[in-house]
Design an enzyme around this catalytic site. Sequence first.
Site, PDB file in Angstrom:
ATOM      1  N   THR A  55     -31.003-114.425  39.473  1.00 50.66           N
ATOM      2  CA  THR A  55     -31.682-113.168  39.723  1.00 50.66           C
ATOM      3  C   THR A  55     -32.956-113.303  40.542  1.00 50.66           C
ATOM      4  O   THR A  55     -33.580-114.369  40.572  1.00 50.66           O
ATOM      5  CB  THR A  55     -32.032-112.504  38.369  1.00 50.66           C
ATOM      6  OG1 THR A  55     -32.673-111.253  38.594  1.00 50.66           O
ATOM      7  CG2 THR A  55     -32.956-113.391  37.549  1.00 50.66           C
TER       8      THR A  55
ATOM      9  N   THR B 196     -30.258-109.028  39.767  1.00 46.66           N
ATOM     10  CA  THR B 196     -29.461-110.090  39.164  1.00 46.66           C
ATOM     11  C   THR B 196     -28.013-110.005  39.645  1.00 46.66           C
ATOM     12  O   THR B 196     -27.543-108.916  39.932  1.00 46.66           O
ATOM     13  CB  THR B 196     -29.517-109.930  37.640  1.00 46.66           C
ATOM     14  OG1 THR B 196     -30.859-109.913  37.223  1.00 46.66           O
ATOM     15  CG2 THR B 196     -28.782-111.013  36.932  1.00 46.66           C
TER      16      THR B 196
ATOM     17  N   ARG C  59     -34.456-121.035  34.920  1.00 51.25           N
ATOM     18  CA  ARG C  59     -35.307-119.843  34.894  1.00 51.25           C
ATOM     19  C   ARG C  59     -36.635-120.140  35.580  1.00 51.25           C
ATOM     20  O   ARG C  59     -37.168-121.264  35.508  1.00 51.25           O
ATOM     21  CB  ARG C  59     -35.563-119.471  33.434  1.00 51.25           C
ATOM     22  CG  ARG C  59     -36.434-118.248  33.182  1.00 51.25           C
ATOM     23  CD  ARG C  59     -35.737-116.992  33.559  1.00 51.25           C
ATOM     24  NE  ARG C  59     -36.306-115.825  32.883  1.00 51.25           N
ATOM     25  CZ  ARG C  59     -36.231-114.600  33.364  1.00 51.25           C
ATOM     26  NH1 ARG C  59     -35.651-114.378  34.522  1.00 51.25           N
ATOM     27  NH2 ARG C  59     -36.725-113.577  32.686  1.00 51.25           N
TER      28      ARG C  59
ATOM     29  N   ASP D 118     -40.796-109.857  33.521  1.00 51.99           N
ATOM     30  CA  ASP D 118     -40.030-110.006  32.282  1.00 51.99           C
ATOM     31  C   ASP D 118     -40.887-110.483  31.120  1.00 51.99           C
ATOM     32  O   ASP D 118     -40.436-110.498  29.973  1.00 51.99           O
ATOM     33  CB  ASP D 118     -38.858-110.959  32.493  1.00 51.99           C
ATOM     34  CG  ASP D 118     -37.647-110.261  33.102  1.00 51.99           C
ATOM     35  OD1 ASP D 118     -37.719-109.036  33.314  1.00 51.99           O
ATOM     36  OD2 ASP D 118     -36.647-110.940  33.379  1.00 51.99           O
TER      37      ASP D 118
ATOM     38  N   GLY E 156     -28.024-106.653  35.464  1.00 55.87           N
ATOM     39  CA  GLY E 156     -28.360-105.341  34.929  1.00 55.87           C
ATOM     40  C   GLY E 156     -29.538-105.293  33.995  1.00 55.87           C
ATOM     41  O   GLY E 156     -29.686-104.342  33.230  1.00 55.87           O
ATOM     42  N   GLY E 157     -30.414-106.309  34.009  1.00 57.99           N
ATOM     43  CA  GLY E 157     -31.602-106.246  33.158  1.00 57.99           C
ATOM     44  C   GLY E 157     -31.226-106.116  31.699  1.00 57.99           C
ATOM     45  O   GLY E 157     -30.374-106.845  31.169  1.00 57.99           O
TER      46      GLY E 157
ATOM     47  N   ASN F 244     -34.872-110.425  39.911  1.00 56.04           N
ATOM     48  CA  ASN F 244     -35.372-109.346  39.076  1.00 56.04           C
ATOM     49  C   ASN F 244     -35.064-107.997  39.707  1.00 56.04           C
ATOM     50  O   ASN F 244     -34.016-107.447  39.461  1.00 56.04           O
ATOM     51  CB  ASN F 244     -36.860-109.485  38.748  1.00 56.04           C
ATOM     52  CG  ASN F 244     -37.269-108.610  37.562  1.00 56.04           C
ATOM     53  OD1 ASN F 244     -36.454-108.348  36.680  1.00 56.04           O
ATOM     54  ND2 ASN F 244     -38.502-108.158  37.538  1.00 56.04           N
TER      55      ASN F 244
END
Length: 582
Positions: A412, A394, A116, A436, A486-487, A414
């Site tokens: 991703t 993503t 991340r 995020d 898809g968040g 974003n």
Amino acid sequence: MARAAMISRRLFAALLVATAVSTTAFGQQQRRFYVPPVAGSVRSVAAEGGMVVAQENLAARIGADILRQGGNAVDAAVATGFTMAVTYPRAGNIGGGGFMVIHLAERNEDVAIDYRETAPQTATSDMFLGADGKPDPDKSRNSALGIGVPGTVAGLALALEKYGSGKFTLAQILKPAIDLARDGFVVTDDTADTLPDMYRRMSRWPNSATIFSRADGTPLHEGDLLIQSDLTATLTAICEQGPRAFYEGAVAEQLVKAIRGAGGIISLDDLKSYRAVIRAPVRGTYRGYDIVSMPLPSSGGIVLLEILNILEGFPMSDMTQGSAASLHVMIEAMKRGYADRARLLGDLAFVDAPTQILIAKDYAAKQRASIDLTRATPWAGSLDARPLREGSNTTHYSVIDAKGNAVSNTYTLNFPYGLGLVAEGTGVLLNNELDDFTAAPGASNAFGLVGFEANLPGPGKRPLSSMSPTIVLKDGKPVLVTGSPGGSRIISAVTQVIVDVIDYRMDVAAAVAAPRLHHQWLPDEVRVERGFPDDVLAELRAKGHRLVEPLGYSSANSILVTPDGPRGGADPRTRGSEAAAQ
């Protein structure tokens, strides 16, 4: 330039309203309002050996070719990831980050790799507030201030080094991606669908516009050739010098120059100090199956397990798939899981999150007891009065090989094409992942997800994510490899695929293609795809659910392992997705 920026902001203001955000093909109405195929018209793809299922077919085929050459699932996953950075610029990347869950068959071991993005060392808790002290979404979504330190190169390289077959060097894995970047490939499928609209956002930066435009200054369209010379040079540097070539030296200097020139705050030290992290997956069970998913800073695995634990107490198989009774309890379980996500979860290095409480069966029983089978619970009723304490959009692809090794990977930028900024001289599209974080307690991000103190920005902190790469095991062997972009809709998409496969014994392609719905606690509404019968929707409304279309983008590319071998379900929501057999 100012006019272009204004147009871009207006475009995104229309698109990014709470959960109405759609990170699919903005220019294609049929893609934004997904209509599931006619029942029985989709079939999974069978494989005798291994398989790669991804949103972009060139990358899926390259991954499958690595399997044919004797590589394992990790080799194929790394090759697929690097290739998608070239062939799927909407979300494939080396300028973003993600999560990988791996099942190692011979060791009977499961591991998770956290790559991340991190916040720069100069990040502050109020960095996304305006002069009035209120959240300023433009700062986190549309400015270079929202760029997180990219983790993809470190994460993919770490996976190959630690868990690859040893038959391929990083240079060999990178070669197909380098060839495609240098020689170009024909723009088609999802890139052709999305690029013309997203070009308006990217054109704020001349370098970005140049790469993705024709000679006449208009965006590339279907049938055009996309050549990425700068990205070729960056990938070649990684090929020759190893992954640190991205984080130190000439490439790093160009990245920092571009980011800071655009108003960002990432430094050379931020890049140099970045490390991907090997973590223990979060684990649980559902009806005798083992669920292995991503731990914090992904909320995905925890919330997924909480939802499944709640559903386990209901006779789902006795409720018709897609019926109002089945969907009602699913909505109510989602509502409770997402409420806990908002209040309690964040980067484990900074937050004492009550993970074991949230994924416990007895906690799910208490949550389940609060569900009324006849009516919807108001959003405020989804909250426990006392905060829990423990101790003091993503892209996703799935891979399995002939030996039973499996990889579930979600990574991703974003937003589609991230911030839209390509760092000059590198070819690297940069993320806007720091959106995020929670700008202020109670504020929501672009996907409408509300957060509190646990997810405020901070130096070196990793923003909370919904990415949920997941592997389902039975007797220690993979049964289902799944995940989705898809968040906020990722967790609900993965939940529904798992329930459809386990409870309703659906073919994986049918489970992936089936219409989906989503509730994330706030806003108090159920997002639905088209395809549900009118009488089912009417019954849900009668129970008090507020239904809203469209759901928004997700793409749950999955693999089901049957006694006859793997079967792949490429999500039809993305044009060009493919299940590539070895």
